[in-house]
Design a protein around this motif. Structure first.
Motif, PDB file in Angstrom:
ATOM      1  N   THR B 139      10.603  26.859  78.874  1.00 12.19           N
ATOM      2  CA  THR B 139      11.449  26.947  77.568  1.00 12.19           C
ATOM      3  C   THR B 139      10.759  28.363  76.685  1.00 12.19           C
ATOM      4  O   THR B 139      11.605  28.720  75.789  1.00 12.19           O
ATOM      5  CB  THR B 139      11.070  25.839  76.288  1.00 12.19           C
ATOM      6  OG1 THR B 139       9.676  25.535  76.146  1.00 12.19           O
ATOM      7  CG2 THR B 139      11.656  24.402  77.010  1.00 12.19           C
ATOM      8  N   GLU B 140       9.673  28.826  77.188  1.00  6.75           N
ATOM      9  CA  GLU B 140       9.180  29.887  76.288  1.00  6.75           C
ATOM     10  C   GLU B 140       9.446  31.356  77.220  1.00  6.75           C
ATOM     11  O   GLU B 140       9.590  31.525  78.515  1.00  6.75           O
ATOM     12  CB  GLU B 140       7.791  29.740  76.139  1.00  6.75           C
ATOM     13  CG  GLU B 140       7.248  28.506  75.423  1.00  6.75           C
ATOM     14  CD  GLU B 140       8.101  28.466  74.156  1.00  6.75           C
ATOM     15  OE1 GLU B 140       8.293  29.404  73.435  1.00  6.75           O
ATOM     16  OE2 GLU B 140       8.729  27.344  73.917  1.00  6.75           O
ATOM     17  N   ASP B 143       6.941  32.842  79.718  1.00 10.81           N
ATOM     18  CA  ASP B 143       6.712  31.823  80.801  1.00 10.81           C
ATOM     19  C   ASP B 143       8.186  31.981  81.840  1.00 10.81           C
ATOM     20  O   ASP B 143       7.609  32.049  82.943  1.00 10.81           O
ATOM     21  CB  ASP B 143       6.747  30.442  80.405  1.00 10.81           C
ATOM     22  CG  ASP B 143       5.377  30.103  79.582  1.00 10.81           C
ATOM     23  OD1 ASP B 143       4.490  30.863  79.568  1.00 10.81           O
ATOM     24  OD2 ASP B 143       5.265  29.261  78.696  1.00 10.81           O
ATOM     25  N   LYS B 196       6.002  38.357  68.349  1.00  7.50           N
ATOM     26  CA  LYS B 196       7.130  37.141  68.555  1.00  7.50           C
ATOM     27  C   LYS B 196       7.866  36.642  67.515  1.00  7.50           C
ATOM     28  O   LYS B 196       7.273  36.326  66.445  1.00  7.50           O
ATOM     29  CB  LYS B 196       5.917  35.913  69.221  1.00  7.50           C
ATOM     30  CG  LYS B 196       5.614  36.203  70.857  1.00  7.50           C
ATOM     31  CD  LYS B 196       5.101  35.012  70.862  1.00  7.50           C
ATOM     32  CE  LYS B 196       4.449  35.046  72.609  1.00  7.50           C
ATOM     33  NZ  LYS B 196       3.497  34.253  72.912  1.00  7.50           N
ATOM     34  N   ALA B 198      10.316  33.046  66.505  1.00  6.41           N
ATOM     35  CA  ALA B 198      11.136  31.841  67.129  1.00  6.41           C
ATOM     36  C   ALA B 198      12.342  31.805  67.248  1.00  6.41           C
ATOM     37  O   ALA B 198      12.941  32.786  66.047  1.00  6.41           O
ATOM     38  CB  ALA B 198      10.203  30.663  66.010  1.00  6.41           C
ATOM     39  N   SER B 299      14.913  33.567  70.962  1.00  4.27           N
ATOM     40  CA  SER B 299      13.474  33.805  70.625  1.00  4.27           C
ATOM     41  C   SER B 299      13.233  35.236  71.190  1.00  4.27           C
ATOM     42  O   SER B 299      13.730  35.578  72.323  1.00  4.27           O
ATOM     43  CB  SER B 299      12.556  32.570  70.794  1.00  4.27           C
ATOM     44  OG  SER B 299      12.436  32.557  72.102  1.00  4.27           O
ATOM     45  N   TRP B 301      10.287  38.257  72.290  1.00  2.26           N
ATOM     46  CA  TRP B 301       8.668  38.822  72.508  1.00  2.26           C
ATOM     47  C   TRP B 301       8.957  40.336  72.784  1.00  2.26           C
ATOM     48  O   TRP B 301       9.432  40.649  73.637  1.00  2.26           O
ATOM     49  CB  TRP B 301       8.198  38.184  73.711  1.00  2.26           C
ATOM     50  CG  TRP B 301       6.883  38.545  74.428  1.00  2.26           C
ATOM     51  CD1 TRP B 301       5.856  39.179  73.688  1.00  2.26           C
ATOM     52  CD2 TRP B 301       6.475  38.746  75.629  1.00  2.26           C
ATOM     53  NE1 TRP B 301       5.030  39.456  74.524  1.00  2.26           N
ATOM     54  CE2 TRP B 301       5.336  39.249  76.043  1.00  2.26           C
ATOM     55  CE3 TRP B 301       7.218  38.159  77.040  1.00  2.26           C
ATOM     56  CZ2 TRP B 301       4.616  39.555  77.164  1.00  2.26           C
ATOM     57  CZ3 TRP B 301       6.640  38.786  78.196  1.00  2.26           C
ATOM     58  CH2 TRP B 301       5.357  39.155  78.325  1.00  2.26           C
ATOM     59  N   GLN B 324      14.941  35.618  74.796  1.00  3.55           N
ATOM     60  CA  GLN B 324      15.277  34.348  75.611  1.00  3.55           C
ATOM     61  C   GLN B 324      16.588  33.815  74.853  1.00  3.55           C
ATOM     62  O   GLN B 324      16.612  33.378  73.615  1.00  3.55           O
ATOM     63  CB  GLN B 324      14.474  33.437  76.029  1.00  3.55           C
ATOM     64  CG  GLN B 324      14.054  32.401  75.089  1.00  3.55           C
ATOM     65  CD  GLN B 324      15.006  31.426  74.487  1.00  3.55           C
ATOM     66  OE1 GLN B 324      15.941  30.942  75.087  1.00  3.55           O
ATOM     67  NE2 GLN B 324      14.726  31.079  73.316  1.00  3.55           N
ATOM     68  N   THR B 358      16.472  30.321  79.948  1.00  7.24           N
ATOM     69  CA  THR B 358      15.326  29.242  79.557  1.00  7.24           C
ATOM     70  C   THR B 358      15.994  27.899  79.591  1.00  7.24           C
ATOM     71  O   THR B 358      17.386  27.869  79.342  1.00  7.24           O
ATOM     72  CB  THR B 358      14.317  29.504  78.639  1.00  7.24           C
ATOM     73  OG1 THR B 358      15.290  29.189  77.278  1.00  7.24           O
ATOM     74  CG2 THR B 358      13.741  30.915  78.468  1.00  7.24           C
ATOM     75  N   ARG B 360      17.019  26.055  77.289  1.00  8.75           N
ATOM     76  CA  ARG B 360      17.316  25.800  75.826  1.00  8.75           C
ATOM     77  C   ARG B 360      18.867  25.882  75.738  1.00  8.75           C
ATOM     78  O   ARG B 360      19.324  26.523  76.730  1.00  8.75           O
ATOM     79  CB  ARG B 360      16.488  26.764  74.890  1.00  8.75           C
ATOM     80  CG  ARG B 360      15.027  26.952  75.064  1.00  8.75           C
ATOM     81  CD  ARG B 360      14.811  27.717  73.834  1.00  8.75           C
ATOM     82  NE  ARG B 360      13.255  27.727  73.671  1.00  8.75           N
ATOM     83  CZ  ARG B 360      12.779  28.143  72.784  1.00  8.75           C
ATOM     84  NH1 ARG B 360      13.105  28.312  71.529  1.00  8.75           N
ATOM     85  NH2 ARG B 360      11.279  28.385  72.632  1.00  8.75           N
TER      86      ARG B 360
END
Ligand SMILES: Cc1cc2nc3c(=O)[nH]c(=O)nc-3n(C[C@H](O)[C@H](O)[C@H](O)COP(=O)(O)OP(=O)(O)OC[C@H]3O[C@@H](n4cnc5c(N)ncnc54)[C@H](O)[C@@H]3O)c2cc1C
Ligand code: FES
Ligand code: FES
Lengths: 158, 749, 287
Positions: B139-140, B143, B196, B198, B299, B301, B324, B358, B360
């Motif tokens: 989900t991140e 990752d 980052k 959210a 979200s 990064w 993502q 991801t 989501r």
């Protein structure tokens, strides 16, 4: 599972309905009594869009069982204007452009009316805390707060 | 008559710039306005959706037999009930509405039921047996980019993806010019930071809802809360194999969208259930469904590196953005990479971006999609550089600001833009000089949005009594019917209350792009003004006919036809009312129309100033004062322009401080409700002051620029900069929830 | 589901004691209806107690107040006498939810819902409040602290109802206060909280103090060491540091979406410090 027969007063009129025991007052207002002014934004008490007065108390109608309304008085946004005459709060909300999408507006109006009945001269902070349970995602609240303060002033004759 | 003035009018307005009541106002304050969930039709069924509890699973089988036997149940649909799509984007959108073979996120629709009551439908949905083969999930964003990450879909990456990325990385973009490495060598100070943000949700108060009905002849009706009913038709007709004109989509009043209602979720499902059951079907999302299964934002990064000289000149700027966007490929990253440095006039600039899939929900637009999280990172680093070099952050922005003639970081060269004027307004505002107390800090940020133009249709009918009915095709999300009526009245030279504007359904007015991109007042405005001119042309012709003079010898002024001069003849003005009254004798009904296909929307800039106080013992941030400065081009209805500025600012405040999608290690969304997805409440906020600047947009007859989206862009960095200064520690992650701020304060020692 | 609104306590107890399946008392319903809506409970029987005589009354008793189980937060806030005697308990109850929730929510419901984060509970524990419980086996009195047994669990047995909560009389120069930490200013559930009740001696020193904390353990708890730390002082900085250390030592929180364990522990101590200062000032204390 038998239905429950309820007699109550809504906006001054005596109404009767049959409801399931699990139905909320909001469900009945919207689906059985055709009063869709109260909105369902969450059904868990978090948004205030379903605000009504129950025996003069501001409540979230999604958190009241329809069966509980028996023998009580319910006031919804549909009862605020008297015929052609809007309530001062309704006028002020329009005048201040205090609505964008307007889906929160019925709840804000009912809540603000309850506030001014209890406290005719609220401070900005009091208005903000009283309305904290009425979410509005469009306006940032600024114009709503101004409209309520302005309506309060006008209702006091100031 | 001065022709240039006719084509572009920037002053001397009679109605534009005033604050009349909106035409839909009474309905909305009395509770009579009908929103998505407010319609009921005879013999209607209710739909409910069965959703995947797993973030990633193969759907081995679906057995609906028990559900179909439940009381009141009339139909069950799954992905098998929809037509396969040729285009990836169409198929992705359909698969997001109803999972095909794989459930890709917690809340992904797997099947749906229609029954006599909502409760029956929900109970039956729970009886559908789905066999899942559970797959590893991610989900991140960081990752999902790892080499060994679970892959959502293989083979969906564009060919330009650099080596070394896994198949979750679908899009790669590069923008910029100059030589950043050389630029960094000229810098006196370089700051490099990783940020980052959210995922957030639009948080519209009205859940998604619709009522669908379908006849066996392939004719359908859909009532829906949406930002674009043509868009809904564009998706639903092919999903169900219908001819477009046979599906009539009627937009309800809309209870907020902010981009979230620019795609479909329930609509094709409701139509399929209606088709299968032969009855109208109503579907309404619960709030939990809205959070789990509509379209939140990306979200992000992002790494940013900026170099500056001692006196505040930026020498080079670079950003690497990774977004993502949920379970399907998405292009929002391009908007992020394009906007990141748009406020600056830079010689050496580079923005690189990666989109990552991801487990989501598929992201949807949210007010200036992609921009807030990009500009947040850049504006934070610019602030830190200013702070470290002992420079005034506003002067630094003025020194580097984009202006007319600047080659923008994303390519085009800017024409008339209002950034410098907006910064100057902030600089000269008393807010900027007001004293601050202990634990308080002031933050500033610029913001930018492109604004869109596109297609919209307007038809304007002159009634026999001389009043005007305008029909347009764009759902009104914040008072646009008022602005459109105002522009029509202005152009026709009649009072505002003689015009009524409505939003027509897909069969009663021409195609109109979705209400998004801050495009409605701009594009529908153009179409309205041109439709009015079209009607004026007709009315001048009628007057000419009555007077027996040449059409070219008639002018239009103050709502009446007049002879253009003494040579044309001596006639008293013929009012619109007279012309309308005699219309049937002079050639028939009078109308004007225009189908716009516009560009030239005109970019818009905003600057936000905010003062905060941070409680050093709890990390709680209180917003003390907030001022928004924004270029509106021309504010048609200033109160609704202010409303857009205030509303966007407050959504940004929520994003900065508390709003976030929280996924557990199990891949499930932990906060699908307003109790723990914390949007700002009235008591969290001060008044939001606004300063509207009007730097006319050459692309619009009255100078309008879109105003709806820019206002959500600056708050993230403005608040982060204010908190960082108040707490004396740089914060690089959103939201700046109290635990995060307190941890940063404590770590500083 | 069956819905009943009995007119007598006996009927209510009888219904609950003989219920098959899941039964729920309905007071304000602000927890029960949410839990039903989210599918967390599916009651077979709901017994509305609001129609039972006495349940909606605030009655002065022995210098204190007996608060009926159906009295709402809004009604408590409107009661001048109650507010003057136990301002901390009233403010704790008034923090529960929005104005709309206030119009319905009860303190007994807040207690029986047994959320570790329930706002009125630490304030009641600090106030040494006592619940009156009536059931098939008769009446018993139980200190409020002993009602919750863990998240969502109480020590009440089948058929038992809390009929009222008693807030006792208190000496002159007493004060109480309650504070919670939430990320917004309203509409959140406590991330940590503290209630403090204290009385001053003739010398102006704290003579007696109780400190209770919420949202940092499976149930709200009394921190005796924290109260003891305040006794004999005028809340100087060193005293408050000692009290805060005692609070932190008593915390046993979880990490969750609302806050990390570390954050909860730190802020619980901060809430206790600030509440202690307010209670001290309300008692007329001068430092
Ligand atoms: C939007 C919202 C915000 C909220 N915010 C807060 C908050 O800030 N702080 C907070 O602490 N809580 C909060 N709550 C939770 C809730 O409002 C409180 O716990 C409230 O005090 C419950 O009281 P009630 O009368 O509504 O209880 P009910 O819902 O009627 O009952 C709660 C539970 O107690 C049982 N019960 C009730 N009365 C009795 C009795 N007399 N004897 C035995 N059992 C009984 C019920 O069976 C049920 O299990 C919030 C709720 C909502 C919907
Ligand atoms: S619908 Fe009742 S509070 Fe949201
Ligand atoms: S006006 Fe849209 S939510 Fe308030």
């Amino acid at each position: 599972m038998s239905k429950i027969h309820v007699t109550t007063t809504v906006n001054g009129d005596t109404v009767e309905y049959l409801c399931e025991p699990t139905e909320t007052l909001l469900d009945v207002l919207r689906d059985r009594l055709n009063l869709t002014g109260a909105k369902e934004g969450c059904s868990t008490g978090d948004c205030g869009a379903c605000s009504v007065e129950l025996d003069g108390r501001l409540v979230s109608s999604c958190l009241v069982l329809a069966a509980e309304a028996g023998g009580k008085t319910v006031a919804t946004v549909e009862g605020m204007a008297k015929g052609e005459n809007l309530h001062i709060l309704q006028e002020k909300i329009l005048e201040h452009a205090a609505l964008q999408c307007g889906v929160c507006t019925p709840g804000i109006l009912v809540a603000a009316k309850a506030l001014l009945a209890k406290n005719p001269d609220p401070t900005e902070e009091e208005v903000r805390f009283w309305l904290a349970g009425n979410l509005c995602r469009c306006t940032g609240y600024d114009k709503i707060i101004r409209a309520v303060l302005d309506a309060a002033a006008e209702m006091r004759g100031a | 008559m001065n022709m240039t003035k006719r084509l572009r009018k920037t002053e001397g307005f009679k109605i534009v710039g005033t604050r009349p009541q909106r035409p839909d106002g009474i309905e909305k304050v009395t509770g009579r306005a009908l929103y998505g969930a407010d319609l009921s039709v005879p013999d209607m069924l209710h739909g409910a959706v069965l959703r995947s509890p797993h973030p990633h699973a193969r759907i081995v089988s679906i057995d609906a037999s028990a559900a179909l036997e439940m009381p009141g149940v009339r139909a069950v649909v799954t992905s098998a009930d929809f037509k396969k799509q040729a285009k990836f984007f169409m198929q992705d959108t359909l698969d997001n509405c109803m999972a095909r073979d794989f459930a890709l996120y917690d809340g992904h629709a797997v099947a749906a039921v229609a029954a006599k009551t909502r409760k029956q439908a929900e109970e039956a949905a729970a009886k559908i047996r789905v066999e899942y083969e559970i797959l590893p999930h991610v989900t991140e964003v960081e990752d999902a980019m790892k080499p060994d990450a679970p892959i959502l879909h293989a083979g969906r990456s564009y060919r330009n993806i650099p080596e070394g990325n896994n198949a979750n990385v679908t899009n790669y973009v590069e923008f910029g010019h100059g030589d950043v490495e050389a630029g960094f060598k000229d810098a006196d100070l370089i700051v490099e930071r990783s940020f980052k943000t959210a995922a957030t949700h639009q948080g519209y108060i009205e859940p998604n809802a619709c009522v669908a009905s379908m006849g066996p002849d392939g004719r359908g009706e859909l009532w829906v809360t949406t930002q674009g009913h043509y868009m809904v038709r564009d998706f639903c007709a092919p999903f169900l194999g219908l001819e477009e004109s046979k599906l009539r989509v009627t937009p309800s009043e809309i209870g907020g969208g902010f981009g979230g209602k620019t795609t479909v979720f329930l609509e094709p499902v409701a139509l399929a259930l209606a088709q299968k059951s032969g009855k109208p079907v109503k579907m309404v999302m619960s709030r939990e469904e809205v959070f789990r299964a509509s379209g939140p934002t990306v979200s992000s990064w992002t790494d940013v590196k900026i170099g500056m000289t001692r006196d505040g000149k930026i020498t080079a700027a670079q950003a690497k953005l990774r977004y993502q966007g949920g379970a399907f490929p998405c292009g929002t990253i391009a908007l992020g990479a394009m906007t990141a440095f748009a406020a600056y006039d830079l010689e050496n600039v580079q923005a690189l971006g990666w989109n990552v899939m991801t487990n989501r929900p598929m992201q949807a637009s949210y007010r200036a999609p992609g921009a807030p999280m990009a500009i947040y990172t850049v504006e934070s680093v610019v602030d830190e550089l200013s702070q470290k070099l002992g420079l005034d952050p506003l002067e630094v922005r003025l020194k580097n600001a984009a202006k007319k003639g600047t080659k923008s970081s994303y390519g085009p060269t800017f024409s008339d833009i209002g950034l410098v004027a907006t910064l100057e307004a902030a600089k000269n505002h008393p807010h900027y000089r007001a004293p601050l107390g202990p634990n308080q800090g002031r933050g500033i940020s610029c913001g930018f949005w492109f604004n869109f133009g596109g297609n919209s249709s307007v038809s304007l009918h002159v009634s026999p009594d001389g009043t005007v009915a305008v029909t347009e095709g764009n759902p009104d999300i914040g008072g646009s019917r008022a602005s459109i009526s105002m522009m029509a009245a202005e152009e026709l030279g009649i009072p505002y209350d003689k015009v009524r504007t409505i939003v027509g359904d897909t069969n009663s007015i021409g195609y109109s792009d979705t209400t998004d991109g801050s495009r409605v007042t701009f594009t529908v405005g153009i179409a309205t003004i041109k439709a009015a001119r079209d009607a004026i042309r007709v009315m001048k012709g009628r007057a000419a006919k009555v007077w027996g003079i040449d059409e070219d010898a008639v002018i239009w002024e103050d709502g009446a036809a007049k002879p253009s001069g003494p040579n044309a003849g001596e006639f008293p003005p013929m009012t619109m009312e007279e012309i309308a009254r005699n219309a049937f004798k002079t050639g028939g009904p009078i109308a004007g129309h225009y189908e716009a296909n516009s560009d030239g929307a005109g970019v818009s800039f905003g600057v936000h100033l905010v003062d905060v106080e941070v409680d050093p013992e709890t990390g709680f941030t209180k917003i003390l004062r907030y001022t928004v400065f924004q270029d509106a081009g021309k504010a048609i209805h200033p109160a609704y322009v202010e409303g857009q500025m205030q509303g966007g600012a407050v959504q940004g405040i929520g994003w900065a401080l508390n709003e976030e999608y929280i996924y557990g290690a199990d891949g499930r969304l932990q906060n699908p409700g307003f109790l723990d997805y914390r949007i700002p409440v009235a008591s969290d906020l001060p008044m939001i002051d606004t300063v509207i600047l009007e730097i006319p947009n050459p692309g619009h007859p009255y100078g309008v620029r879109g105003v709806g989206e820019t206002s959500i862009v600056p708050p993230l960095a403005a608040i982060s900069n204010a908190v960082s200064r108040a707490a004396d520690v740089r914060l690089c992650e959103l939201p700046m929830s109290p635990p995060r701020v307190l941890a940063a304060i404590d770590a500083k020692g | 589901m069956r819905f009943e609104s009995p007119a007598t306590l006996e009927d209510a107890i009888h219904l609950l004691a003989n219920a098959k399946g899941t039964a729920r008392v309905l007071a304000g319903g602000t927890d029960v209806l949410v839990q039903m809506r989210l599918g967390l409970v599916t009651p077979d029987l709901v017994v509305d107690i609001k129609g039972i005589p006495g349940m909606r009354d605030i009655t002065p008793v022995d210098g204190g107040y007996r608060i009926g189980a159906a009295v709402t937060g809004a009604e408590m806030g409107e009661h001048a006498g109650l507010k003057a005697l136990w301002p901390g308990v009233v403010e704790a109850m008034e923090l529960v939810g929005s104005t709309q929730v206030q119009g319905r929510a009860t303190m007994a419901g807040n207690l029986c819902n047994a959320s570790p984060a329930a706002d009125s509970v630490p304030a009641m524990i600090a106030a040494d409040a006592v619940a009156t419980i009536e059931g098939p086996l008769g009446l018993r009195l139980l200190p409020v602290a002993e009602v919750p047994a863990g998240p969502g669990k109480t020590t009440l047995t089948k058929g038992e109802i809390i009929t009222s909560i008693f807030l006792p009389a208190r000496p002159k120069h007493s004060g109480d206060a309650y504070l919670r930490f939430i990320p917004r200013t309203e509409m959140d559930i406590a991330v940590s909280s503290a209630g403090v009740s204290l009385s001053l001696g003739p010398d102006g020193m704290v003579e007696f103090a109780r400190v209770a904390i919420g949202a940092v353990a499976p149930t709200a708890r009394l921190v005796e060491e924290a109260g003891a730390a305040l006794v004999g002082t005028q809340l100087d900085a060193a005293t408050l540091d000692r009290m805060m250390a005692a609070v932190r030592a008593a915390c046993d929180p979880i990490d969750d979406k609302r806050g990390t364990a570390e954050f909860r522990t730190k802020t619980a101590a901060v809430m206790a410090k600030r509440a202690a200062k307010t209670a001290f000032a309300r008692a007329g204390g001068k430092s």
